[in-house]
Design an enzyme around this catalytic site. Structure first.
Site, short mmCIF file in Angstrom:
data_model
loop_
_atom_site.label_atom_id
_atom_site.label_comp_id
_atom_site.label_asym_id
_atom_site.label_seq_id
_atom_site.Cartn_x
_atom_site.Cartn_y
_atom_site.Cartn_z
N CYS A 255 -2.38 8.07 4.45
CA CYS A 255 -2.37 7.55 3.09
C CYS A 255 -3.71 7.74 2.41
O CYS A 255 -3.80 7.68 1.18
CB CYS A 255 -1.96 6.08 3.08
SG CYS A 255 -3.03 5.04 4.11
N GLU B 192 0.88 -1.16 0.00
CA GLU B 192 0.00 0.00 0.00
C GLU B 192 0.91 1.21 0.00
O GLU B 192 1.71 1.40 0.93
CB GLU B 192 -0.90 0.00 1.23
CG GLU B 192 -1.84 1.19 1.28
CD GLU B 192 -1.98 1.75 2.67
OE1 GLU B 192 -1.81 2.98 2.84
OE2 GLU B 192 -2.28 0.96 3.59
#
Length: 715
Positions: A315, A276
């Site tokens: 994020c 990720e």
């Protein structure tokens, strides 16, 4: 190298050295390494105070991997999925009672109390979720059947299906600095349920918070030996020790992810790798959601929240705010007004502070540099400044703190909404760009220029707009939140992944998935096609398969009826086959009148005969299922405590008046509950007619006592 069974506060020059947890013992470098000046210094994000040194010189990475593959695999394998899930629940309860200790450390990273709640309580919440889902949705074994059996022969003697079993290695989890607790536990939980040991490698700037949580996990005494280890410091050669048995789950920059993915053991050695990474997430305001609408207000609130929670170091934060061209100025003004009114920057330990510092001075330098590059590429600072802000200090006074990593929120606007830097440069802090679109197609195009993102929000109260935007951007995103007046208060928010749903995204976002409920457990397992006879498939999976042997009850001896057997006596394949019961027209008519289900196939001979599926009036399917229960049930009190449903019901052959039915009931799957005196039994039910043609198939679900009579508790 020194090791100890406990985790004392190791000091060098009065500064704590963050220990690693290695082979079920705490470890710090030897005296020579500590005195060499090597290692990274970790400082308080708000004051610059030196907190700790991180040094992993001399750490036996190969020994850690071997310990996980041997001791960890063995101890976790001795537990079933349900037993491991229950341990997660116990661990979550333990950590819940100790989380204030971690909150105190978290504030040193620049996190406010709300930021810490998202990280710490959110991480503990993941443990609770997987502790529950693992017991509710998975079998109490170590083999998961994936899909139905495929018959591969005419006579039914050869069949195939897929199963999941845990990978035989270690899950290496490399985490980012922004969520030292949640980032660790959201990877640890599904790996643990799957039965795979974990090696955690937290990011250095906030790794001391992860170490504190691992310390509590170890002190709980709940985790089996070898199930978790911790690397505090560099682990550059860790991938050298891995092979096809192992997996790496990475969260961080795309550059680091690409470097790790190019490692020979990943490219050629079969190490599983999921990541990720960077994500230029978007929030899109619908044309219907202009100023004065509930959607506009919810949209602005969401954007400001994503800019300021964790000081924008998420994020999932909104980097690109995409709005109708005519609303650009309104949105910028509304964001600025909300920031001015509600955002107080400062030391998170001070009263009233709502946004803390970035994680480090290095991070502050990087974010400022990213904004400067965006400005050089055509962006304009429409709100905020790159100057060091005046902030609230721990004493409550306001001043500019030279050693604090503070930054004020910044909003950029652009003349060129297609500028490559806008869609390619991530300022990982309290920064967002507002850009305009002239059509829904252009909004979709702008969102897609992020080249793959973790999440996007679509804010509209118009169903057609929602449908066009969501279907247009879905393939570019791992998650899409549709925000409107109906869910604005109940929504978990744009930037809040939940353990029930996948967290990840395509392309630039890394191409991986984390979380996702049981999907993420299966990330840590191998799906294997198995082929063999029904008896062998039954033996491998612990689930009875059609065509496998049955142990039919003696109809002349009621005591052999499977409903008279407790879990201690019941075995897979125990079965009962009823006698025939004839269906009459009077039965069908009575059922139709009683239930008011007078569908023509049950009441009108001429109309029913004209239907290509029916020979004339036929029995209701639910009449047959009701009769089947009467045919297989053992009515007296016994180990079967309750029927709590049926699944997979299919009606196959219609039953006209004059036909007869019988039922064959077979114990298909037995799942004892770890914490209760009963378990679930899934029964295979097959209705056939007088010619042995299958009329209906389904699964009956019951709760069955582990012992019968139930033992009477003393006292």
């Amino acid at each position: 190298m020194t090791t100890a069974p406990e985790a004392p506060a190791t000091q060098t020059s009065a500064v704590t050295v963050v220990p690693s947890y290695v082979r079920d013992a705490w470890w710090t470098p030897d005296t020579e390494a500590l005195g060499s000046g090597r290692g990274a210094q970790v400082r308080d994000a708000s004051t610059g105070e030196l907190l700790a040194v991180v040094n992993a010189d001399g750490l036996d990475l190969a020994g850690m991997v071997e310990h996980a593959r041997t001791v960890g695999q063995k101890s976790l394998g001795e537990l079933t999925i349900h037993e491991r899930a229950l341990k997660l629940k116990e661990l979550a309860q333990y950590l819940n009672g100790r989380r204030e200790e971690v909150y105190a450390l978290s504030s040193k990273t620049g996190a406010t109390k709300i930021d810490s709640m998202v990280d710490i309580d959110g991480g503990i919440g993941v443990l609770f979720t997987f502790g529950s889902k693992g017991r509710r949705e998975l079998p109490n074994t170590n083999v998961i059947v994936d899909g139905p059996m495929e018959n591969l022969s005419k006579d039914g003697s050869f069949a195939g299906e897929h199963i999941y079993t845990r990978i035989p290695g270690v899950a290496v989890q490399i985490n980012a600095f922004n969520f030292p607790v949640w980032g660790m536990l959201e990877k640890f939980a599904p790996a643990f349920v799957a039965g795979v040991p974990t090696i955690v490698k937290p990011a250095t700037p906030t790794g001391y918070v992860a170490e504190a949580m691992v310390r509590l996990m170890v002190e709980s005494g709940i985790l089996p030996a070898g199930s978790v280890q911790l690397v505090s410091g560099s682990a550059r050669t860790l991938l050298d020790e891995l092979d096809y048995r192992d997996m790496v789950s990475f969260t961080g920059s795309a550059g680091t992810a690409n470097m790790l993915k190019s490692h020979p053991n990943v490219v050629h050695g079969g190490v599983r790798f999921t990541s990720e990474t960077d994500s230029l997430n978007a929030a899109i305001l619908g044309p219907d959601a202009g100023p004065g609408t509930p959607e506009f207000d919810a949209f602005v609130k969401s954007v400001v929240t994503e800019m300021t929670v964790k000081a924008g170091q998420k994020c999932t934060a909104v980097r690109r705010t995409i709005v109708p061209q005519e609303f650009v100025d309104d949105v910028v003004a509304a964001i600025g007004a909300r920031v001015t009114e509600r955002v107080v920057v400062g030391d998170p330990r001070a009263e009233g502070v709502t946004m803390g510092a970035l994680a480090s001075l290095e991070q502050l330098h990087d974010v400022r540099g990213a904004v400067e590059s965006l400005v050089a590429a055509g962006g304009r600072i429409a709100f905020g400044s790159l100057e060091a802000p005046e902030v609230v200090t721990a004493s409550g006074e306001k001043s500019v703190v030279a050693d604090g990593a503070f930054m004020a929120p910044v909003v950029l606007t652009w003349d060129d909404a297609l500028a490559p830097a806008l869609h390619g440069t991530e300022a990982f802090g309290p920064v967002s760009s507002v850009i305009g679109y002239s059509s829904l197609e252009e909004a979709v195009q702008l969102a897609a220029l992020g080249a793959g993102s973790l999440v996007a929000s679509v804010c509209t109260n118009d169903p057609a707009t929602a449908q066009a935007l969501v279907t247009g951007i879905a393939a570019h995103h791992g998650r899409v939140l549709v925000l409107n007046r109906e869910d604005a208060k109940s929504s978990t928010g744009h930037g809040s992944p939940v353990p029930h749903l996948v967290h990840g995204g395509p392309g630039r976002a890394g191409g991986g998935e984390e979380l996702g409920g049981i999907r993420s457990v299966k990330h840590h397992m191998q799906r294997t096609a198995i082929q063999g006879s029904p008896n062998m498939l039954t033996a491998v999976t612990g689930v009875w398969h059609t065509g496998a042997d049955r142990n039919l009850a003696d109809t002349d001896d009621p005591s052999t009826h499977p409903f008279r057997k407790s879990l201690a006596q019941l075995r897979i394949g125990d079965a009962v086959r009823s006698g025939l019961r004839q269906v009459t027209l009077e039965d069908i008519t009575a059922f139709a009148n009683e239930t008011r289900d007078t569908f023509y196939a049950h009441t009108n001979e001429e109309a029913a005969a004209a239907n290509p599926f029916f020979p004339g009036i036929v029995a209701h399917g639910y009449l047959l299922v009701s009769w089947a229960a009467g045919l297989f049930v053992s009515p007296e009190p016994g180990p079967v405590l309750a029927n709590y449903g049926l699944e997979n019901l299919r009606f196959i052959t219609p039953v006209p008046a004059g036909d007869s039915i019988r039922v064959t009931l077979t114990a298909k799957e037995i799942t004892p509950r770890v914490t209760d005196e009963y378990g679930e039994v899934r029964w295979d039910a097959v209705l056939t007619n007088q010619d042995d043609e299958i009329v209906a198939t389904y699964d009956v679900l019951t709760l069955v006592a582990k012992e019968w009579p139930v033992p009477v508790a003393e006292g």
